[in-house]
Structures are given as C-alpha cells and as structure tokens.
Design a protein around this motif. Structure first.
Motif, mmCIF file in Angstrom:
data_model
loop_
_atom_site.group_PDB
_atom_site.id
_atom_site.type_symbol
_atom_site.label_atom_id
_atom_site.label_comp_id
_atom_site.label_asym_id
_atom_site.label_seq_id
_atom_site.Cartn_x
_atom_site.Cartn_y
_atom_site.Cartn_z
ATOM 1 N N GLY A 1 7.485 11.217 4.857
ATOM 2 C CA GLY A 1 8.010 11.640 6.144
ATOM 3 C C GLY A 1 7.111 12.576 6.908
ATOM 4 O O GLY A 1 7.161 12.632 8.140
ATOM 5 N N GLY A 2 6.248 13.320 6.232
ATOM 6 C CA GLY A 2 5.345 14.240 6.896
ATOM 7 C C GLY A 2 4.313 13.542 7.753
ATOM 8 O O GLY A 2 3.738 14.144 8.665
ATOM 9 N N GLY B 1 -5.300 19.943 4.686
ATOM 10 C CA GLY B 1 -6.231 19.089 3.958
ATOM 11 C C GLY B 1 -5.582 17.790 3.514
ATOM 12 O O GLY B 1 -6.173 16.709 3.622
ATOM 13 N N PHE B 2 -4.350 17.907 3.029
ATOM 14 C CA PHE B 2 -3.627 16.702 2.614
ATOM 15 C C PHE B 2 -3.370 15.798 3.810
ATOM 16 O O PHE B 2 -3.568 14.582 3.740
ATOM 17 C CB PHE B 2 -2.303 17.054 1.933
ATOM 18 N N ARG B 3 -2.922 16.375 4.920
ATOM 19 C CA ARG B 3 -2.606 15.566 6.116
ATOM 20 C C ARG B 3 -3.845 14.859 6.658
ATOM 21 O O ARG B 3 -3.753 13.725 7.146
ATOM 22 C CB ARG B 3 -1.956 16.420 7.201
ATOM 23 N N GLN B 4 -4.997 15.492 6.569
ATOM 24 C CA GLN B 4 -6.228 14.822 7.002
ATOM 25 C C GLN B 4 -6.494 13.594 6.138
ATOM 26 O O GLN B 4 -6.837 12.527 6.655
ATOM 27 C CB GLN B 4 -7.415 15.780 6.929
ATOM 28 N N ARG B 5 -6.353 13.758 4.831
ATOM 29 C CA ARG B 5 -6.532 12.612 3.924
ATOM 30 C C ARG B 5 -5.501 11.526 4.226
ATOM 31 O O ARG B 5 -5.820 10.330 4.282
ATOM 32 C CB ARG B 5 -6.390 13.064 2.470
ATOM 33 N N GLU B 6 -4.258 11.955 4.396
ATOM 34 C CA GLU B 6 -3.162 11.020 4.647
ATOM 35 C C GLU B 6 -3.406 10.231 5.934
ATOM 36 O O GLU B 6 -3.227 9.013 5.969
ATOM 37 C CB GLU B 6 -1.854 11.817 4.751
ATOM 38 N N ARG B 7 -3.836 10.921 6.975
ATOM 39 C CA ARG B 7 -4.098 10.279 8.268
ATOM 40 C C ARG B 7 -5.181 9.200 8.132
ATOM 41 O O ARG B 7 -5.034 8.086 8.619
ATOM 42 C CB ARG B 7 -4.505 11.346 9.282
ATOM 43 N N LYS B 8 -6.253 9.534 7.432
ATOM 44 C CA LYS B 8 -7.353 8.586 7.253
ATOM 45 C C LYS B 8 -6.902 7.343 6.485
ATOM 46 O O LYS B 8 -7.178 6.204 6.883
ATOM 47 C CB LYS B 8 -8.512 9.256 6.524
ATOM 48 N N VAL B 9 -6.205 7.556 5.384
ATOM 49 C CA VAL B 9 -5.742 6.435 4.560
ATOM 50 C C VAL B 9 -4.724 5.590 5.330
ATOM 51 O O VAL B 9 -4.763 4.357 5.280
ATOM 52 C CB VAL B 9 -5.160 6.941 3.219
ATOM 53 N N ILE C 1 0.852 -1.185 0.000
ATOM 54 C CA ILE C 1 0.000 0.000 0.000
ATOM 55 C C ILE C 1 0.887 1.234 0.000
ATOM 56 O O ILE C 1 1.656 1.450 0.946
ATOM 57 C CB ILE C 1 -0.928 0.024 1.235
ATOM 58 N N ASP C 2 0.797 2.032 -1.054
ATOM 59 C CA ASP C 2 1.481 3.314 -1.105
ATOM 60 C C ASP C 2 0.444 4.370 -0.732
ATOM 61 O O ASP C 2 -0.552 4.540 -1.436
ATOM 62 C CB ASP C 2 2.037 3.565 -2.505
ATOM 63 N N ILE C 3 0.659 5.046 0.371
ATOM 64 C CA ILE C 3 -0.334 5.987 0.895
ATOM 65 C C ILE C 3 -0.619 7.105 -0.108
ATOM 66 O O ILE C 3 -1.778 7.449 -0.347
ATOM 67 C CB ILE C 3 0.109 6.551 2.261
ATOM 68 N N ASP C 4 0.407 7.682 -0.713
ATOM 69 C CA ASP C 4 0.186 8.753 -1.693
ATOM 70 C C ASP C 4 -0.616 8.250 -2.890
ATOM 71 O O ASP C 4 -1.537 8.925 -3.350
ATOM 72 C CB ASP C 4 1.506 9.349 -2.169
ATOM 73 N N GLU C 5 -0.277 7.068 -3.393
ATOM 74 C CA GLU C 5 -1.022 6.511 -4.530
ATOM 75 C C GLU C 5 -2.479 6.277 -4.153
ATOM 76 O O GLU C 5 -3.381 6.494 -4.960
ATOM 77 C CB GLU C 5 -0.389 5.201 -5.003
ATOM 78 N N GLU C 6 -2.708 5.830 -2.943
ATOM 79 C CA GLU C 6 -4.071 5.571 -2.480
ATOM 80 C C GLU C 6 -4.859 6.881 -2.361
ATOM 81 O O GLU C 6 -6.036 6.939 -2.721
ATOM 82 C CB GLU C 6 -4.036 4.836 -1.137
#
Length: 89
Positions: free
Chosen positions: A86-87, A62-70, A37-42
């Motif tokens: 890394g973020g 906004g990106f970090r919220q999406r990233e956290r959920k995925v 699973i690549d988080i960015d690709e997802e």
C-alpha cells in the motif's frame, strides 16, 4: 480477432502486508497464464537484503526508491499480475 480486440493490461494488487496479495496474485496469474511479480520479493532478490534490513539501513526513503524502480520495470511487462504494498500508492 486482431490484437486490438484483446488489449494487454496488467493486474495490480495493492494492500497492506500479510493480507494475501502474494497468494491471490500467484493464483490469478496461474489461472490466467500470466507472469506474477511480487514487488517486495523482487526487491529482496535484487538487493540480497530483507525488507527489514533495507528499512533499518536506508530508511523508508531508500526502500521507496527501490520499490519505485522495481514497480516501474514491472509495469513495463505486458499482461502481468503484480503485487505491491500500500505504501507504493
């Protein structure tokens, strides 16, 4: 040998952009016969937007919220190899 003798765990690769996490992650997953699973690709697949577009329209928060959920969903997968920027740390 019981299930307790072979606990499940995820392997999480963390690092800066363009350092090879996706390529290494795919190879590790292939060799260990695990899902990758690549988080960015997802995030891109789910949103239909590029990472750059998300940052431009929603900002880093906004990106970090999406990233956290995925990432939370990915971590609930057993025995996966997960690539994350890394973020996220």
């Amino acid at each position: 040998m019981g299930q307790q003798d072979n606990p499940s765990f995820n392997i999480i690769l963390v690092g800066f952009s363009f350092t090879g996490k996706t390529e290494v992650g795919r190879e590790v997953a292939r060799r260990l016969n695990r899902p990758f699973i690549d988080i960015d690709e997802e995030i891109v697949a789910r949103s239909g937007k590029s990472i750059l577009d998300i940052f431009a329209k929603e900002g880093e928060e906004g990106f970090r919220q999406r990233e956290r959920k995925v990432l939370e969903e990915a971590c609930s997968t057993e025995d996966a190899v997960i690539s994350v920027g890394g973020g996220a740390v």
